[in-house]
Design a protein around this motif. Structure first.
Motif, short mmCIF file in Angstrom:
data_model
loop_
_atom_site.label_atom_id
_atom_site.label_comp_id
_atom_site.label_asym_id
_atom_site.label_seq_id
_atom_site.Cartn_x
_atom_site.Cartn_y
_atom_site.Cartn_z
N ARG A 3 72.67 24.94 55.58
CA ARG A 3 72.53 24.84 56.70
C ARG A 3 73.55 24.02 57.64
N ALA A 4 74.63 22.84 57.03
CA ALA A 4 75.39 21.78 58.10
C ALA A 4 76.25 23.12 58.01
N MET A 5 76.65 24.30 57.18
CA MET A 5 78.08 25.77 58.02
C MET A 5 76.85 25.75 59.21
N ARG A 6 75.59 26.94 59.48
CA ARG A 6 74.84 26.69 60.26
C ARG A 6 74.59 26.24 61.17
N TRP A 7 75.09 24.93 61.46
CA TRP A 7 74.37 24.11 62.21
C TRP A 7 76.10 23.74 62.99
N ALA A 8 77.16 23.37 61.95
CA ALA A 8 78.51 23.46 62.18
C ALA A 8 78.89 24.67 63.55
N GLY A 9 77.97 26.07 63.48
CA GLY A 9 78.58 27.49 63.84
C GLY A 9 77.79 27.03 65.24
N THR A 10 76.40 26.84 64.92
CA THR A 10 76.27 26.56 66.57
C THR A 10 76.31 25.59 67.14
N PHE A 11 76.95 24.82 67.06
CA PHE A 11 77.43 23.52 67.88
C PHE A 11 79.07 24.13 68.26
N TRP A 12 79.74 24.95 67.74
CA TRP A 12 80.65 24.77 68.12
C TRP A 12 81.16 26.06 69.13
N LEU A 13 80.05 26.91 69.00
CA LEU A 13 79.23 28.19 70.02
C LEU A 13 79.62 27.69 71.14
N VAL A 14 78.22 26.46 71.16
CA VAL A 14 77.60 26.08 72.72
C VAL A 14 79.09 24.76 73.21
N GLY A 15 78.98 24.34 72.11
CA GLY A 15 80.53 23.83 72.51
C GLY A 15 81.61 23.78 73.83
N THR A 16 82.26 25.83 73.19
CA THR A 16 83.31 26.54 73.29
C THR A 16 82.20 26.80 75.08
N LEU A 17 81.95 27.34 74.72
CA LEU A 17 80.67 27.77 75.77
C LEU A 17 81.04 26.77 77.37
N THR A 18 80.48 26.13 77.28
CA THR A 18 80.79 24.99 77.90
C THR A 18 81.56 24.36 78.17
N VAL A 55 81.96 33.77 69.31
CA VAL A 55 80.22 33.70 68.72
C VAL A 55 80.60 34.92 67.35
N THR A 56 81.58 34.95 67.40
CA THR A 56 82.17 35.46 65.92
C THR A 56 81.73 34.10 64.99
N LEU A 57 82.86 33.23 65.07
CA LEU A 57 82.29 31.86 63.81
C LEU A 57 80.42 32.07 64.26
N PHE A 58 80.32 31.88 64.81
CA PHE A 58 78.53 31.63 64.89
C PHE A 58 77.95 32.78 63.66
N VAL A 59 78.04 33.72 64.29
CA VAL A 59 77.65 35.76 63.21
C VAL A 59 77.95 34.83 61.67
N HIS A 60 79.45 34.87 61.58
CA HIS A 60 79.40 34.50 60.18
C HIS A 60 79.03 33.00 59.12
N SER A 61 78.88 32.16 60.17
CA SER A 61 78.35 31.03 59.97
C SER A 61 77.01 30.92 59.26
N ARG A 62 76.66 32.01 59.90
CA ARG A 62 74.61 32.37 60.30
C ARG A 62 75.06 32.21 58.03
N ASP A 63 75.23 32.93 57.59
CA ASP A 63 75.25 32.99 55.84
C ASP A 63 75.63 32.63 55.10
N GLY A 64 76.53 30.65 55.52
CA GLY A 64 76.62 29.50 54.69
C GLY A 64 74.97 28.94 54.95
N LEU A 79 85.24 17.91 73.86
CA LEU A 79 84.94 18.96 74.22
C LEU A 79 86.07 20.32 74.13
N HIS A 80 87.35 18.65 75.19
CA HIS A 80 88.38 18.97 74.01
C HIS A 80 88.90 19.26 72.84
N VAL A 81 88.23 18.91 71.75
CA VAL A 81 88.77 18.87 70.12
C VAL A 81 87.91 19.90 69.67
N VAL A 82 86.64 20.52 70.28
CA VAL A 82 85.66 21.06 70.27
C VAL A 82 86.50 22.69 70.63
#
Length: 466
Positions: A300-315, A289-298, A183-186
């Motif tokens: 599948r790997a980018m969408r998963w990465a956007g989701t991971f970064w959102l969950v990781g950042t919130l945590t 959240v903005t990163l997650f929103v913009h990764s939706r147009d990329g 999480l420090h890296v994220v």
């Protein structure tokens, strides 16, 4: 061109004003800090090279290789000089030199559209660095101008959300060091993840010779520009400082994350002149959240990465004690409001966009007002206010998703009318030809009946689809 000039003048005026305020408090502002890095040791080499990467989206591959070679060569010279003088070591001056050199070339060697394109790329690269410097200046100003903080109010309001920071903090303590290491890296590399998504969105600029109407970097910069201003209105340092060991003698108690804070009549508490008041809203949440929103147009790997970064950042924001749960809800609303406004500014304002911006601004103001004036009532009735906070935040999310889904794809070329996919497919598969005419006069009439776009003219002629 007029719009870009006005935006540039407004940005420069804001930076000058911030520089003057910073000088009044005895430290350098964003202009001075960025200017000194032309010669002196930079604070962040990767940030400067990130700015160079954004500038290079307008260059051809050959020009990019030349730019990188020059930047690396200049950095090697600076490193050797600093090594000889036993000075502080870092890199990045070469990247800044190349970005500034692109601006000079744009003004002196290019004209028209090519000059504008190169200056846009240069401005984007410089704004990335200036945005970071501006944020640092804002944080110093908050620590100098806000002698008291409102953490007891937010901590009381957070009882309605079941104190998520305390729960996440204990969870990370139980799963350390694996969870904390990841999480420090994220948390720390959120700008890098955003830069990668932004570069993906801008990957065709060099070929198409124009920027897309809207992309991630625009929203990122605006969030960083306006977000810290809210810190001045609602100064909060976070649970790890107000209720944890990191607050030192200024902490009300060293109880985070093991013991929940008591629910009492909250009052502002004095705090040191060093710790930034950078919690309300959570800009890390807004950026994620903005990163997650913009990764939706990329991909599948980018969408998963956007989701991971959102969950990781919130945590991470909760588990490290940097934010309360109330901060995160405000950050989500703030991000979607800014993102909608930026999309509408690029593609045109419609009724749905206006509704989302108005709703987001209203909910954001209501959240801050409730945290400040109703925290005791919220803590006493968590069964009511907890679901209500989630409901109003979810309402903004739903309104944004619905408006984004219902909106027709906007044209990338100014003035171009969007064409429905079925119509475009039919036109591509079935070209329109004028019917054969036995007489030249009839052929002329058939030609005049079709305008330059291939659509029937005023004579109501019905071209055949063949």
């Amino acid at each position: 061109m007029v719009l870009w000039t006005a935006a540039g003048v407004a940005t420069l005026g804001f930076l000058v004003a911030l520089e003057i305020v910073a000088r009044g408090y005895g430290f350098s502002g964003p202009i001075a800090e960025q200017s000194r890095e032309v010669i002196f040791t930079p604070e962040s080499g990767p940030l400067l090279y990130g700015g160079l990467a954004l500038t290079m989206v307008v260059l051809t591959w050959r020009q990019r290789l030349i730019a990188l070679g020059i930047a690396a060569g200049v950095d090697v010279v600076f490193v050797l000089v600093r090594w000889a003088l036993d000075a502080d070591m870092n890199f990045g001056n070469g990247a800044l030199w190349v970005v500034l050199g692109c601006a000079v070339l744009g003004l002196t060697r290019h004209t028209g559209r090519e000059r504008l394109l190169l200056l846009k790329g240069t401005g984007l690269g410089l704004l990335l660095v200036a945005g970071h410097k501006t944020g640092d200046t804002w944080l110093l100003i908050t620590s100098k101008t806000r002698a008291t903080v409102l953490d007891p109010y937010v901590a009381a309001a957070d009882h309605a959300l079941a104190d998520p920071s305390w729960l996440a903090g204990r969870l990370l303590d139980a799963t350390a060091p694996v969870s904390t290491g990841v999480l420090h890296v994220v948390y720390g590399q959120l700008p890098l993840a955003a830069a990668l998504v932004g570069l993906y969105q801008l990957r065709r600029v060099a070929v198409e010779r124009r920027f897309p109407a809207h992309h991630l970097v625009r929203t990122f910069l605006v969030i960083g520009l306006f977000g810290p201003a809210i810190y001045m209105i609602f100064p909060v340092v976070g649970p790890v400082f107000a209720y944890g060991a990191d607050g030192g003698a200024w902490a009300t108690a060293n109880i985070w994350p093991d013991t929940l804070p008591p629910v009492t009549d909250p009052q502002p508490i004095p705090f040191d002149g060093i710790t930034p008041r950078n919690c309300m809203p959570s800009l890390h949440t807004a950026w994620a959240v903005t990163l997650f929103v913009h990764s939706r147009d990329g991909s599948r790997a980018m969408r998963w990465a956007g989701t991971f970064w959102l969950v990781g950042t919130l945590t991470a924001t909760l588990g490290f004690g940097y934010h309360y749960g109330a901060d995160l809800l405000a950050g989500v609303v703030f991000a979607l409001t800014i993102e909608t406004a930026m999309r509408c500014s690029a593609y045109g304002w419609d009724r749905a966009g206006v509704r989302v911006v108005a709703l987001g601004a209203t909910v954001f103001g209501a959240l801050l007002a409730s945290y400040r004036w109703l925290p005791t009532e919220m803590a006493a009735r968590p069964w009511l206010f907890g679901p209500l906070l989630l409901l109003v935040t979810g309402t903004v999310v739903y309104a944004y998703v619905r408006a984004a889904r219902d909106r027709a794809p906007a044209p990338e070329v100014p003035g171009q009318r969007p064409v429905p996919e079925t119509e475009g497919a039919a036109e591509a598969a079935a070209p329109v030809e004028a019917p054969e005419a036995a007489d030249p006069a009839e052929a002329t009439e058939a030609t005049e009946a079709t305008d330059a776009t291939g659509k029937p003219g005023a004579t109501d002629a019905k071209p055949e689809l063949v």
